[in-house]
Every structure is written in structure tokens, then in C-alpha cells.
Design an enzyme around this catalytic site. Structure first.
Site, mmCIF file in Angstrom:
data_model
loop_
_atom_site.group_PDB
_atom_site.id
_atom_site.type_symbol
_atom_site.label_atom_id
_atom_site.label_comp_id
_atom_site.label_asym_id
_atom_site.label_seq_id
_atom_site.Cartn_x
_atom_site.Cartn_y
_atom_site.Cartn_z
ATOM 1 N N CYS A 72 43.086 44.556 39.635
ATOM 2 C CA CYS A 72 41.954 43.774 40.138
ATOM 3 C C CYS A 72 41.968 43.704 41.665
ATOM 4 O O CYS A 72 40.984 44.039 42.324
ATOM 5 C CB CYS A 72 41.971 42.380 39.509
ATOM 6 S SG CYS A 72 43.551 41.522 39.593
ATOM 7 N N TYR A 73 43.071 43.264 42.239
ATOM 8 C CA TYR A 73 43.150 43.221 43.703
ATOM 9 C C TYR A 73 42.941 44.617 44.317
ATOM 10 O O TYR A 73 42.193 44.750 45.292
ATOM 11 C CB TYR A 73 44.507 42.672 44.143
ATOM 12 C CG TYR A 73 44.737 41.190 43.958
ATOM 13 C CD1 TYR A 73 43.894 40.240 44.534
ATOM 14 C CD2 TYR A 73 45.838 40.726 43.233
ATOM 15 C CE1 TYR A 73 44.145 38.877 44.390
ATOM 16 C CE2 TYR A 73 46.084 39.363 43.084
ATOM 17 C CZ TYR A 73 45.235 38.442 43.665
ATOM 18 O OH TYR A 73 45.489 37.104 43.528
#
Lengths: 347, 347, 347, 347
Positions: free
Chosen positions: D151-152
Site C-alpha cells: 500500500c505505501y
């Protein structure tokens, strides 16, 4: 698009207007061709609702700028009182679904009492159909003007009407303790709904005086065949969406919580949006966010002769815009689930 | 410090233990000299509760490591069942305030039924005083062992007991619809209380089966003089602290909501922690966070003969650790408000 | 009460005013004798802030109604610009602590540029002392008018000033990524701060243009001895209170993250409200709610030559009203911790 | 259904598994025919995820019970390490999209260093395609095994890769200050993610040590052509979904924030899911909940030579399951937007 129905939304800058746009974005048979919002006229939708940036939509205009001769159906999301005047001025062939409270009460005297002013369109009121779809489906299909139910009334009436019709509960002893998310208060800035005033706490409001009371009582009275007066106590809970109504009833002699559950199961067995849970289960609002479902649990009380009903909806969907789309589908003869099949968003 | 009372907290790593430390940090007459927490033994408090880093406190140890001969009073915040055995083993001269459910029910058969095992200290149970301070003040002052009330039972009994004593409400028709913040579930990691499962939604739980039911009924039965059975339906709300109980009652003939309010006003006129609001008003949990107050509003219902009572507390303070400190103050003869005068934290 | 200092709060209906009342309720040496709030004049405090119902306070009045000859110190919580005129009109012997931005910037031209209007009291400005207590303690003690720092500037300057004074970080490469709770926006109703707009989401705002930038740069420039320009990017986070500033710096040759931490440890070793954590640790805003503490962690970055500083405060306490009380304590010669020793509220 | 692709989800009881089911419910070309979840094997999906009660889905089974010869594509949502062994054992003709970190790092030595154990399938690793769709589209289309990005890393790489490819930013001075919602931590019960520990507060975590760092650096290094080391500081914010990455960069001589924005605009002009905002604008995570979009804003910094990039996604959609569906669409030659066109849910 030539064969799509042309839709206008009046009052598009409020939450129910935005929710209609979200749902209709996936509808195969309609096109939104006009959006009215007095204060935001001239702006694109994404300037007011950035989450809708990916949806192709017309810019917002003032109501006067809409050519209603090119519209097939209007969703009206205006404040009460204003609504009556606006709808009265629309072409008579136009279908209308009104999400305000303006045409929900059949008794215009009751309207005047609860809303503080005379009804501005009493004749039109007589033609309005109360759009609790599962209960009034045939009338909705034939209607020109549908009064879309309030959020609390939807959560309360769906479980209670079948029970009152069958005389399975006492009409004089119905307590509706309802809890609502904050979006029910609308998008306008008000001191009581600022983040820091609402988060991490809860309160009751409108105790024994909320305007949804006569709307609920009207439906229950019709179902029972005699006037029904209820306790209705709403509460504000720190969540965006959702209503959970805890309903306390006294069941008739000879029946039981199981009997009530059986009646509801029978009433809603074929309904796509109303679900009755097995004994011991109830729903969280968190599992219905964004969906048009109503989920109902029924429990025996420890107090002999009493039962507890937990009814849950998303106030902006089944309690407003989703039910409005369901009604539109019924009015145009489409499957009622059209554009309402997206699963809820969790977590 | 020589003349300060020496305090031990058993089960210091839970929320009620932490809340005791927060409150006692400002108490002029006590010193916390021992903290027990089995799994956190050997650690300083700030490692488990960083918010207490600024408070001078002993490190946590195992219970066995405490020399109870040097302790004046023990707060016991252990899980039920464990508690009975631990307290039974303490020196007899030691004052004890137990925050678990272990000594609240006078009927050990009822205890066994609701908690699923025999009571481990039935003789000790007979000596326990139920610590609802405003109701049992004289007994609390003289007690060696105080059973500190549960959070829901505190919110429910404070308004109902004076009304039942005066026979102003019907004992067979009491509905307690209660809403709690999440800290009531304690600090242990459980799937149902993870942030994403709880936030932005709500649900009922333990419908007609919550263990606080017999505790409430015990207090109400004593007040009324005959057995009282109630409806009690708890709900989980996305907030850290707070209980709001919406209580639906039928008032006796010849009285009214105003009559109930008058009774409560008279009962609590001199109490520092119980406040009865004027007609039309009720409280938000948000205005009581961190305080030991209980605020009560009384409303006439639209259903003739019925009234609505809204009772609000902070579950961790008046519903747990604050009331425990209040009881300690009473037991030692200090003003009950000592260390409980900090205003609530808002926003 | 005869020997207590008499305190007035102007702008008592905002959050910083309420927070002053909460903190001063436990202060042994002061009495609040006047409260001004233009729109709420004539009302008791509990009507506006129910959480303060238990505190004895005068009713709110208009500023004109206050006899300032009977006041020893004024806390001014008014909006900017208004503030300058009000304070200029106060008796010269009165001590004043101003919580607005009106006297923070020494350069009135910079004030005019960032706030959009000429400064209304430039001479008074020259007498104002910037009230970052730990940094300007001696000047604060001697001050008649203290400009209480902004919330973001407090969180940013406390860790950076000692490092810049010692030339341990590069002045041209300071990035302050700050996150704030919503109470920083005040209590007035604004569309962007409605619950449904804020909860369960976050956003940056005022990127490279926030008015706290020149205030931070002023303090850093003084510490370094030459002009310092910084990156300052604030974000709005769904919580009531708290600021967390993640500060990215390049340390000078020959030092390291450990060296920076040592400097901060030395600078704040005797400070009751500023705490430097050991390597590897940083704080949560959740553990500081309601307290006047600032907690700082320092980390080595993976990028060679860089360090990361995490600074955390409660924006309404150390970032506003708590620091104001700390300054008052310093001005009157009392221990700075007086009335600021309540532990934070958790959970 | 005969011509629909048959899909299995392994690890169906986690949030990414549930999100795949939510999205695929509206996909016209696939059918979910197998769901594996070790601990929940034997249960229907609605027992674990009540929000999916309305979706027709097979019951969950153990992985061993799946006949993979009848599956066309597997989504693997298992914990790291386990994943490598499970995928290595799957039939070679099966397409696989892995949502764990197990095949993201091309350098298995780096994997061993960051994840603490040897890679269990190094040969398979060589065949894996990193599924950042917009960047690796051609490889994804041809892939058998796609390593779906973290996600990051998705939020960070989408804005940075085009800029590094064009050498418009300094590679040694990239700071990624990222804020995430809580669902990124998964559904398993952990003390740190209990509601009361997370709500109404925030904190940094994994400072300079988070496992997503090497994944981001790998992508940036490839884009730049030389090794890139970054600062990456994640924070936990009280919201269910969403990542907001505030990225601080030094632009190359001769360019500017406007130049960076132009590059991003050009890079993503035809992309349906990546949007570059005009100058002055940035996004809120709240407007992307449930959607597969990434929205990027670029700002000039006050510090000369610096720019600020704000990149926002829903961590469970574009940061996990949505991108996985996008990759599946690419692998099967369908429009990438299939089943990803639902507007976000707001409020």
C-alpha cells in the site's frame, strides 16, 4: 443514451443528492441530465463532491435553468416547504420522487402541526404515494408522485407493519429507541454537528418530539386499522451512516418472539432488500454501509410477554437515496435491484 | 507520606487500574505503594501506560510479591472468579474494594447461574457491601469489603431506585436500552474490539442475556420490596468512554414525568455527583468524560402514562474507578469528592 | 478568596477559553471573576459548556461590562485583529496573556503580509514577550503582555531551538510535517469541520502557506542567529486534540541523531513539561490528551546525515491554554506546574 | 457462467480477501469458485464477513481441499513466508496474483534481511512481475505470477517514478511522510489496534525501519538507474482506510513544482486511475474510500528548490485488492476498469 430515461436531481448539493449520483452512476437505464443546486449553481459536481470526480455529470444549475420538458423523472432533495412549491410547479407528466418530508403525511393538519406552517400543495398531497416499497409496491408502480420515507420511519415500519397487520403485537406499547449516524443531519454547517462536538460521545435528542413520529404512527395506524401512538426516542451516534432501531414490543397472547420472527420471515421471504436473521442474531450498521438492505433480528425478552426487535439500515441508502432508486426502478418497471447490488463497504 | 494511607492495586494493567492511578495521583491522603499485574510484572507503569509517565508510581509486581501487612486498602481489578480466591486470601484487617463482579450478587446461586461456576467464597460474600455510594452510604462507610457496582448497573439504578422505593413506577414494565463506549470491554485484544470492527458503526449485543441484568434486578428488587424483572439491552457505540441509558417506564397512577423528576431531585439534592436536569434537558456522554458525575433527565412520553429517563455516566469513572475512589473516601471518612473534582475533558 | 489573584477571560466561549476554565478550576491561587463572550453574554457557562457545570463560575458578559480595575490578569482568547484593539484599551497595570496570533510576530510588516491588514497596536507589540516558556522564561516572568505561542509553533520550536542554537542542524533543510486534531480549528460552525466531512479520513491543508510558518521561522531564526526558512505542511486528522510534528533535519557534520538527542536532553533535563525519549521511542497524541507535556523522540534516518524528530503535544494545552497557565504561574512567581499536574485522560 | 474465468482466493478471511470478494461481486467475466481460510474452513463467508451476506459465494475450505485444476487464477492473501511455499506448489499453468510481500523484492538477500528468513522460492521469484500496473503494464499482461505492490509503495512510487525517470528530482533527498488508516494492520486481534488504543489519537511507527522501505527504494532505483535511499516514516491515523503520503523533494535545477506537475500530467494523462490535480489542490483520503484511484497534488515549497507532493489512495483498493483486480484485468486482456468503476463512498 437515446433510450435512457432522463433524470434531474433538485437539491443536488446535499448528502442525499450526492448519494443518488453515486448509485445512479452504475444504473444502465438512466442518464442524469440536470442537476440543480441554488448556492452551487455554475459549479461542476466535483467542486462540491470530490469523490464524484470520476463520474460524468452535468454542471449544477439553478432550478429555473432546467428544461423539464426533456426530463422523465425528478428526484427532489430540497428542504421541506420549499419542496411543495417546486413540485407543484413541475409539468404534470413528469414522475417525481420526493425525498423531503413534504408529502409523507396524508393528514395536512398533522403536517401543519409538526412542521409549523400550512401545507402549500394539499391537492397534490392527495395524489402522493408513500414509497415504502415493500409495503406499497403496487401503488408505487402506478404513482406519479412518490413521497420517499424518512430514515427512521423506514427502520421502524419495516419490522412493525407486518406484525401490526396480523395483530401480533400490542399497539399501545411500542417503544422505538433509535440511534442514527450524523449524516442524517445533512451537510449544512451547524454548531451541534461539528466534529469536536460529536466524536467520541453520544446523546439523545428530540425526545418524544421528533418530526418522524407522526410519519411512523401513520404507517402503523394504517397497518393496525386503528390509531397507534408510539414512543420514539432518537439518539445521535458518532458514525457517518447507519440507523439501528431497538424496538420493544409486547406480543399478543398466544404468540412469542418466534412467532413474530416467523411472520416477518413470511412477509419478506421474497424481498431482495429485507432480511430477517435467525434467532440470537442481530446486525451492525457497519455491515450495511452503502447498501440498500434492512436487516432485522427478533429476540425474546426476559420480561414475560415482551420481545425485542433490532432493525438496521444505512440511513442514506435504504433510508433515503437507495429506496428512492428502488422506487424509480419500480415506477419504470425495471428490476428493483438495478444499480443497488454493490456490496456494502467494510471495513 | 508517613500519615498517608497505603494503597495496593491488583490487576493494575487494565483500564480500571489505570484509571485508579490517574485519579489517585491527585489524592492528598493516599500513596500507591504496590501495583500487581501478572503479565506485566517487573515493568514500570509507563511501559504499559505511557500517559502515566509523569506520575510517581512503584513498578508492577506479581501479587505474591506484595507484603499486605503494609497495605491499608486494596483495589482489586482482577477478572471474575480469580478475584474471589485472591480476596479470600488477604489479611482480614485489610480494607478491600473489588471492581469485579465477584461479590456484587448476594445470591450465590444466581452468581453460579450467570457466571457459569460455583462461587469460591460464599462466606466472604455475606460480608460484602454493594458500593452504590449514594444508595448504601452508611453500609459502605462501615464496610471491610465493598463490591463496586458495574457500569451499566450504576447508570440504571441511580435513577430507578428512588422511583421504585416510592412506588412511582410500574415494576413489571422497565426497559433499559443502554449504550456503552468500548473501554467497557477492557484492554485485552479481542477481534470484536479492533478499531476497524468498531469504528463508524454500532450494534446491540448480549440482548436479554447480559450479566449485568441480575445485578440491576437485585438493586431494583430491594428498592421495590418485591422481585423486579427488567428488559436490559446493551449496545456498543464507537466512543472510548461513556454510558447512556435510555430507560422507558410506566409511571404509577396519579403521578407524571414531573413527579418522577421531583422525586429524583429530592433524593439527590445534596449529592455532589448526581444531577437531575430541568424538564426538556438531557446530557451527552461527551460532557462527562473523565468525571465521576451521573446526569439524569426525565421526559414525559407521548404514550400516556409513560416517561423516559436518560441517565449518563463515564463508565470508567462513576461506572468503575471513580466510584471506587468515592467509596474509599467514604470508608476512610474523607470528603467523598476528594480527588474527584477535576472537570471533565471536553472536547 | 481575598488573597487570590482575580482573573478575567475574554472570548470565553471558544475552546481555549473553556480549557482555561477547566485548568484553573484546580488552581489554588486564582479566582475567575469575569468572563466575556459577546454572543453568549448573559448566559451561564454551563449553557455553552455543559462539561463545566460543576465549576463555580461567573456568568458571561460583554467586555464593556467588566470592571478591569478589579482584575489582576486577563487571558485574551479573541480572534486576531479584534484582539489588538481590545488589549490596547486595557489598563496599563493589568497583566495580559494573549492566546491569539496578534502579538506573536515582532515584525509588524510580516504580520500585515500574513494576516492581511495593518497591525493596530505596533507600539504595544514592542512590549510583548513571546511566551514559549521554556525558551523565554526570564522575559515571561517580567512581562506585562505575553503573546502565547501557537499550537504548531510550540510543537516545532521546542525541539528545534536548542539544536539551532548549537548549530547542530542545517538551517536550510528543515521540514515540518505536522498533523493536528480538529479542535485547532475552533468551535465556530464551518462546513469543512462538520463531523461527516472530517471523520474517517485525513487531508493536508494550507500547504506551504499556513500562518504559523512565520511564527516558527521567527523563533528558529532567533535561535540560529540568521534567517531560517522552513517547509511547514499541516494536516487535519480525525481526532479532537493533539499535534504530532514529524520533523526532518540534516544534522551538522560531526554529530548524529544521538548527538541531537543529547542536546535536547541537556536542554530540557530540568523542565517539568518537556520530555525527551530514549532512542527508538516516540509518543502518541493519545497519551497526552489534557496534559501540558511535550514529548520528543529522535531517530537516525536511513539517509546518511539525516535525523527524524517526532514532537507531540495536546494542541489545546501545551499548544494553547496550558502554556498560558504555565506563563501565568511564571508571571506571578508560582511553581509553573501549579494546576497543570492532572495526568492525561486515557483511553 | 461456463465462459467465466474461475477464481480462487487463498487467505479469504483477511481484509484484502474480503475486499476482493466485494469488488469481484460486480465483475462480469469471473466467478469465485474457491475460497480458502485455514481457521474459518467450513464456514460460509457471511459468518466471517456479514457485509457479504448478499453475495453468492462458496463456503470457505482449507487450501488442500481446492482442486486447482479447475481454477484459472489465484489471488493469494496469505502471510509472508507461508505464501512462498503455497505458490511454489501450485500448478504451473495457473495465473497467480500475490498480495503478500513475498515476491516483491527482486533481491532475495534483501528479502532475507528485512523479513528475517531465507526466501523459500528464489527461482519462482525470478519469474515474478511487480504489479504496479501503470508502470509495468506490458510485463503484467504477460505475467504468470504478479507480485501485487504494498500500500505505501503504491502511494509513493506512482508520483516519484516518472520524476526520477526524467531526473527531475534529487535522488538523495526524498522524504516520504506517510499516514495510514488502521486496516493496513490486518484483521487479526492485536493489542495496539484495539479501538480504545487507536481512536482519537495518532502516532508514528516503524520510523526508519518499515519493511516497505526496500520495496519503494527498489522501484525508485530502477526508475533512476542508480541506487536510491529514501526516508520513509509511516504513521497510524484513526481511520479505517486510506493512505496519504506527503513527499518532500528537491527538484533539479531548471525545473520547478510546475515542471514536476507537468511531467506527472503527461505520464498519467491516459490512465483511468491516476489523477494529477491542478496547482493548489490536494485530496482527502475521505473522497477515495472504496475506489481504485490515486490522486496526486504538487506544490511549490517556500524553501527554494523544494516541492511537496501529496499522494492519496485507499490502502485496501489501489493499495491492495483493487490493484490486484486491475492486474487480473490486464492479464486476461479485459479493460482495466472492469469492476472498478463504483464511485467512492462518501460520507
Amino acid at each position: 443514451m437515446t433510450d435512457k430515461k432522463k433524470i434531474a436531481i433538485l437539491g443536488a448539493s446535499g448528502y442525499t443528492g450526492a448519494e443518488l449520483m453515486r448509485l445512479l452512476a452504475l444504473h444502465p437505464h438512466v442518464a442524469i441530465t440536470a442537476l440543480a443546486a441554488e448556492r452551487s449553481a455554475g459549479q461542476p459536481v466535483w467542486a462540491v463532491y470530490p469523490h464524484l470526480a470520476g463520474v460524468a455529470l452535468p454542471d449544477m444549475v439553478k432550478i429555473d435553468a432546467i428544461d423539464f420538458s426533456k426530463i422523465d423523472l425528478v428526484f427532489c432533495c430540497l428542504p421541506h416547504a420549499t419542496t411543495q412549491k417546486v413540485i407543484a410547479a413541475l409539468p404534470a407528466n413528469l414522475k417525481v420522487i420526493d425525498l423531503s418530508a413534504d408529502f409523507r403525511l396524508k393528514d395536512t393538519a398533522a403536517y401543519a402541526q409538526w412542521y409549523g406552517h400550512e401545507h402549500h400543495a394539499p391537492d397534490l398531497q392527495k395524489t402522493a404515494v408513500y414509497g415504502l416499497t415493500e409495503i406499497n409496491r403496487d401503488a408505487v408502480r402506478a404513482a406519479r408522485l412518490v413521497a420517499n420515507p424518512g430514515c427512521y420511519p423506514t427502520a421502524a415500519q419495516l419490522p412493525l407493519i407486518p406484525l401490526l397487520r396480523k395483530k401480533q403485537i400490542e399497539p399501545g406499547d411500542i417503544i422505538v429507541d433509535a440511534k442514527s449516524g450524523v449524516s442524517g443531519a445533512g451537510r449544512d454547517a451547524k454548531p451541534d454537528y461539528q466534529y469536536c462536538e460529536v466524536t467520541d460521545g453520544m446523546r439523545a435528542y428530540g425526545v418524544a418530539s421528533h418530526r418522524h413520529t407522526p410519519e411512523i404512527e401513520q404507517g402503523l395506524s394504517e397497518a393496525f386499522g386503528k390509531p397507534v401512538t408510539i414512543n420514539f426516542t432518537p439518539h445521535l451516534v458518532p458514525m457517518s451512516r447507519g440507523i439501528l432501531a431497538s424496538i420493544y414490543v409486547k406480543h399478543a397472547d398466544g404468540t412469542s418472539a418466534n412467532g413474530l420472527r416467523d411472520t416477518l420471515n413470511a412477509a419478506y421471504a421474497k424481498e431482495p432488500f429485507v432480511h430477517v436473521l435467525p434467532a440470537g442474531a442481530s446486525a451492525s450498521t457497519r455491515n450495511l454501509r452503502g447498501s440498500n438492505h434492512c436487516v432485522i433480528g427478533v429476540f425474546a425478552d426476559r420480561v414475560p410477554g415482551r420481545a425485542i426487535i433490532i432493525s438496521v439500515i444505512d440511513n442514506l441508502v435504504k433510508g433515503a437515496s437507495g429506496q428512492a432508486v428502488q422506487n424509480m426502478n419500480a415506477m419504470f418497471g425495471w428490476p428493483e435491484t438495478t444499480a443497488l447490488e454493490q456490496p456494502p463497504l467494510f471495513p
